[in-house]
Design a protein around this motif. Structure first.
Motif, PDB file in Angstrom:
ATOM      1  N   MET A   1     -11.724  39.351 -18.939  1.00 58.02           N
ATOM      2  CA  MET A   1     -11.592  38.475 -17.792  1.00 58.02           C
ATOM      3  C   MET A   1     -10.848  37.215 -18.236  1.00 58.02           C
ATOM      4  N   ASP A   2      -9.780  36.898 -17.528  1.00 56.49           N
ATOM      5  CA  ASP A   2      -9.024  35.678 -17.825  1.00 56.49           C
ATOM      6  C   ASP A   2      -9.886  34.464 -17.507  1.00 56.49           C
ATOM      7  N   ASN A   3      -9.762  33.428 -18.328  1.00 56.45           N
ATOM      8  CA  ASN A   3     -10.542  32.219 -18.107  1.00 56.45           C
ATOM      9  C   ASN A   3      -9.658  31.183 -17.414  1.00 56.45           C
ATOM     10  N   TYR A   4      -9.848  31.050 -16.120  1.00 59.24           N
ATOM     11  CA  TYR A   4      -9.053  30.118 -15.329  1.00 59.24           C
ATOM     12  C   TYR A   4      -9.354  28.666 -15.711  1.00 59.24           C
ATOM     13  N   PHE A   5     -10.575  28.404 -16.118  1.00 62.05           N
ATOM     14  CA  PHE A   5     -10.923  27.035 -16.502  1.00 62.05           C
ATOM     15  C   PHE A   5     -10.182  26.628 -17.779  1.00 62.05           C
ATOM     16  N   GLU A   6     -10.082  27.542 -18.733  1.00 57.01           N
ATOM     17  CA  GLU A   6      -9.297  27.251 -19.941  1.00 57.01           C
ATOM     18  C   GLU A   6      -7.830  27.053 -19.582  1.00 57.01           C
ATOM     19  N   LEU A   7      -7.301  27.928 -18.737  1.00 55.14           N
ATOM     20  CA  LEU A   7      -5.904  27.823 -18.325  1.00 55.14           C
ATOM     21  C   LEU A   7      -5.624  26.463 -17.702  1.00 55.14           C
ATOM     22  N   TYR A   8      -6.563  25.979 -16.899  1.00 59.96           N
ATOM     23  CA  TYR A   8      -6.376  24.702 -16.209  1.00 59.96           C
ATOM     24  C   TYR A   8      -6.952  23.519 -16.990  1.00 59.96           C
ATOM     25  N   GLN A   9      -7.442  23.790 -18.202  1.00 60.98           N
ATOM     26  CA  GLN A   9      -7.983  22.754 -19.083  1.00 60.98           C
ATOM     27  C   GLN A   9      -9.084  21.954 -18.392  1.00 60.98           C
ATOM     28  N   LEU A  10     -10.006  22.692 -17.761  1.00 59.17           N
ATOM     29  CA  LEU A  10     -11.118  22.095 -17.042  1.00 59.17           C
ATOM     30  C   LEU A  10     -12.437  22.651 -17.567  1.00 59.17           C
ATOM     31  N   PRO A  11     -13.503  21.877 -17.466  1.00 61.32           N
ATOM     32  CA  PRO A  11     -14.813  22.423 -17.825  1.00 61.32           C
ATOM     33  C   PRO A  11     -15.249  23.436 -16.756  1.00 61.32           C
ATOM     34  N   VAL A  12     -16.036  24.412 -17.167  1.00 60.74           N
ATOM     35  CA  VAL A  12     -16.543  25.396 -16.218  1.00 60.74           C
ATOM     36  C   VAL A  12     -17.475  24.678 -15.256  1.00 60.74           C
ATOM     37  N   SER A  13     -17.216  24.861 -13.969  1.00 60.76           N
ATOM     38  CA  SER A  13     -17.981  24.158 -12.950  1.00 60.76           C
ATOM     39  C   SER A  13     -17.880  24.918 -11.635  1.00 60.76           C
ATOM     40  N   PHE A  14     -18.921  24.804 -10.826  1.00 55.64           N
ATOM     41  CA  PHE A  14     -18.862  25.366  -9.479  1.00 55.64           C
ATOM     42  C   PHE A  14     -18.051  24.456  -8.556  1.00 55.64           C
ATOM     43  N   HIS A  15     -17.778  23.233  -9.017  1.00 54.37           N
ATOM     44  CA  HIS A  15     -17.028  22.255  -8.225  1.00 54.37           C
ATOM     45  C   HIS A  15     -15.911  21.637  -9.068  1.00 54.37           C
ATOM     46  N   PRO A  16     -14.886  22.421  -9.410  1.00 55.48           N
ATOM     47  CA  PRO A  16     -13.806  21.843 -10.211  1.00 55.48           C
ATOM     48  C   PRO A  16     -13.076  20.754  -9.421  1.00 55.48           C
ATOM     49  N   ASP A  17     -12.582  19.771 -10.142  1.00 59.81           N
ATOM     50  CA  ASP A  17     -11.861  18.653  -9.535  1.00 59.81           C
ATOM     51  C   ASP A  17     -10.606  19.179  -8.825  1.00 59.81           C
ATOM     52  N   ALA A  18     -10.586  19.050  -7.503  1.00 57.70           N
ATOM     53  CA  ALA A  18      -9.491  19.610  -6.689  1.00 57.70           C
ATOM     54  C   ALA A  18      -8.136  19.017  -7.054  1.00 57.70           C
ATOM     55  N   ALA A  19      -8.092  17.723  -7.330  1.00 55.37           N
ATOM     56  CA  ALA A  19      -6.821  17.077  -7.681  1.00 55.37           C
ATOM     57  C   ALA A  19      -6.292  17.609  -9.014  1.00 55.37           C
ATOM     58  N   LYS A  20      -7.195  17.814  -9.964  1.00 52.94           N
ATOM     59  CA  LYS A  20      -6.775  18.340 -11.271  1.00 52.94           C
ATOM     60  C   LYS A  20      -6.338  19.800 -11.160  1.00 52.94           C
ATOM     61  N   VAL A  21      -7.026  20.570 -10.324  1.00 52.08           N
ATOM     62  CA  VAL A  21      -6.641  21.969 -10.105  1.00 52.08           C
ATOM     63  C   VAL A  21      -5.233  22.025  -9.527  1.00 52.08           C
ATOM     64  N   LYS A  22      -4.986  21.214  -8.526  1.00 53.88           N
ATOM     65  CA  LYS A  22      -3.673  21.214  -7.866  1.00 53.88           C
ATOM     66  C   LYS A  22      -2.572  20.742  -8.824  1.00 53.88           C
ATOM     67  N   ALA A  23      -2.854  19.688  -9.566  1.00 60.67           N
ATOM     68  CA  ALA A  23      -1.854  19.160 -10.498  1.00 60.67           C
ATOM     69  C   ALA A  23      -1.513  20.191 -11.572  1.00 60.67           C
ATOM     70  N   ARG A  24      -2.519  20.839 -12.107  1.00 58.24           N
ATOM     71  CA  ARG A  24      -2.284  21.839 -13.162  1.00 58.24           C
ATOM     72  C   ARG A  24      -1.553  23.052 -12.592  1.00 58.24           C
ATOM     73  N   PHE A  25      -1.871  23.428 -11.358  1.00 60.07           N
ATOM     74  CA  PHE A  25      -1.161  24.538 -10.707  1.00 60.07           C
ATOM     75  C   PHE A  25       0.333  24.240 -10.626  1.00 60.07           C
ATOM     76  N   TYR A  26       0.675  23.044 -10.155  1.00 60.85           N
ATOM     77  CA  TYR A  26       2.095  22.699 -10.028  1.00 60.85           C
ATOM     78  C   TYR A  26       2.775  22.586 -11.390  1.00 60.85           C
TER      79      TYR A  26
END
Length: 185
Positions: free
Chosen positions: A1-26
């Motif tokens: 299973m790919d680790n999306y949290f590692e890919l986005y450099q975020l801690p594992v959370s049920f509520h990831p920071d939306a701004a950080k998710v969007k910034a890392r996506f772009y």
């Protein structure tokens, strides 16, 4: 299973920071956009396409609260694909009255009063669900995952799926009735 949290450099959370998710996506979208690899070899192009697809899946998952909940539960091997889960009998008994009212509405879809009552009752159920789920998921700590907490969150996940199915039934007949009422105009 790919680790999306590692890919986005975020801690594992049920509520990831939306701004950080969007910034890392772009950021990753720019980095792995296939147009940047048109002159590259097949291996590099394939890697870029793979990473672009992974980035899209990660963003789709981490930007949706329900998908994130399912993903974290799967990471901890608490939730399986296509799992058949038995909701607690007390919850199902509570839902029986709502299901009976939905069945009545399906038989009389022009009854707007019943529809409004159903929508109000369901809105209350979703609000109660959110309060209970948020209480569990905001205290979650990935450093010391608690199996009992994860099982409670899993139960909440399946409760919401159940509520969403009821909502779909209501919406199905509401939209059909709304379409029928505009035919004669």
């Amino acid at each position: 299973m790919d680790n999306y949290f590692e890919l986005y450099q975020l801690p594992v959370s049920f509520h990831p920071d939306a701004a950080k998710v969007k910034a890392r996506f772009y950021e990753l979208s720019r980095q792995y956009h296939p147009d940047r690899f048109t002159q590259a070899g097949n291996t590099q192009m394939l890697e870029a396409l793979t990473m672009a697809a992974l980035n899209n899946k990660a963003y789709k998952t981490l930007s949706n609260a329900d998908a994130t909940m399912a993903y974290v539960l799967k990471m901890h091997d608490v939730l399986k694909d296509e799992e058949k889960y038995n909701l607690p009998p007390a919850f199902l008994m509570e839902m029986m009255d709502i299901n009976e009212a939905v069945t009545e509405y399906e038989e009389l879809p022009t009854n707007t009063t019943l529809r409004e009552q159903l929508e109000s009752t369901l809105a209350e159920q979703f609000a109660d669900w959110k309060a209970a789920a948020d209480k569990l998921t905001t205290t979650y700590n990935n450093d010391t995952p608690n199996q009992a907490e994860l099982l409670q969150i899993k139960d909440m996940y399946f409760r919401k799926k159940y509520l969403l199915r009821i909502q779909e039934r209501i919406n199905k007949f509401a939209s059909r009735n709304d379409a029928d009422s505009t035919i004669g105009t």
